[in-house]
Write a protein that holds these residues in place. Sequence first.
Motif, short mmCIF file in Angstrom:
data_model
loop_
_atom_site.label_atom_id
_atom_site.label_comp_id
_atom_site.label_asym_id
_atom_site.label_seq_id
_atom_site.Cartn_x
_atom_site.Cartn_y
_atom_site.Cartn_z
N ASN A 77 0.80 -1.22 0.00
CA ASN A 77 0.00 0.00 0.00
C ASN A 77 0.84 1.28 0.00
N PHE A 78 2.15 1.15 -0.17
CA PHE A 78 3.01 2.32 -0.09
C PHE A 78 3.88 2.44 -1.35
N ASP A 79 4.23 3.66 -1.65
CA ASP A 79 5.13 3.94 -2.77
C ASP A 79 6.56 3.82 -2.26
N LEU A 80 7.27 2.80 -2.73
CA LEU A 80 8.62 2.56 -2.25
C LEU A 80 9.66 3.46 -2.92
N ASN A 81 9.24 4.28 -3.87
CA ASN A 81 10.19 5.18 -4.51
C ASN A 81 10.81 6.15 -3.51
N LYS B 17 8.90 2.22 10.28
CA LYS B 17 8.23 2.75 11.47
C LYS B 17 7.23 3.83 11.11
N GLU B 18 7.62 4.73 10.21
CA GLU B 18 6.72 5.81 9.79
C GLU B 18 5.43 5.27 9.18
N ASN B 19 5.55 4.16 8.46
CA ASN B 19 4.41 3.61 7.75
C ASN B 19 3.80 2.39 8.42
#
Length: 247
Positions: free
Chosen positions: A29-33, A89-91
């Motif tokens: 669910n996150f953009d790893l860029n 941690k942030e995500n």
Amino acid sequence: KTAEEDVEQEEDPQVPQEEEQEAENTVANFDLNDLRERIEGDIITPEDGPAFVEAAVIWNGDWKIRSSPMAIVQVRCTEDVQKSILYAKENKIGIAFRCGGHSMKGLSTSVGGMVIDLGKYMRKVEVDPEKRLVKFQGGCRIKDIDAEATKYDLCTVLGAVGNAGAGGLVSGGGLGHFTRKEGLSVDNVISAEVVCARGLLHNISSDSEPDLFWAIRGGQSNFGCIVSFTMRLFDCPKQILAGMILY
């Protein structure tokens, strides 16, 4: 309430909003860029096809252990480890650390989370023959350390399987050929460098943060990612008599 109402409620349970949010926090669910721009290492995802399949393989092929992370971060340095931990941690992404991938409990992989893999690039070994010490990065295999130490006719207590990750072995206790004489691997650790959950680097020893130093010698990765160990060396015997007794 009627019995029918109770059945309907069981079939359609109401999940608290916090639990729904927590369940959504996977790498997919996150953009790893964003993380790619922060680190020097590589990020491998299922979209990379065969490269991901190869990177996700663990040594222990027990069918009970699922190795299906959504991303594998092949870190090149301590700063990469720190930034990867902070990103997770942030995500609110679950993480696992891997060195050689030999964990019998599957601790070196993840299901739907992120694997921080030290085993591809972080394999530097430094031997100080005068002080009889060896410092090695957390991704080293046992054979990496043996190869460098034996150049000076020195060795330390490590496992019998050369391709196994030294980090997992040492942090879990560590049995080796010299255990009866020299103790466990953890008995020979002088100091270590650990990245904690806040992304901070701790240089620990019996004199510096002794509680954390005690904890990582047997507690494996529960207290942080161990990016390097320093262990004492001793003279390597010219001959070793070994064998197997079956009964």
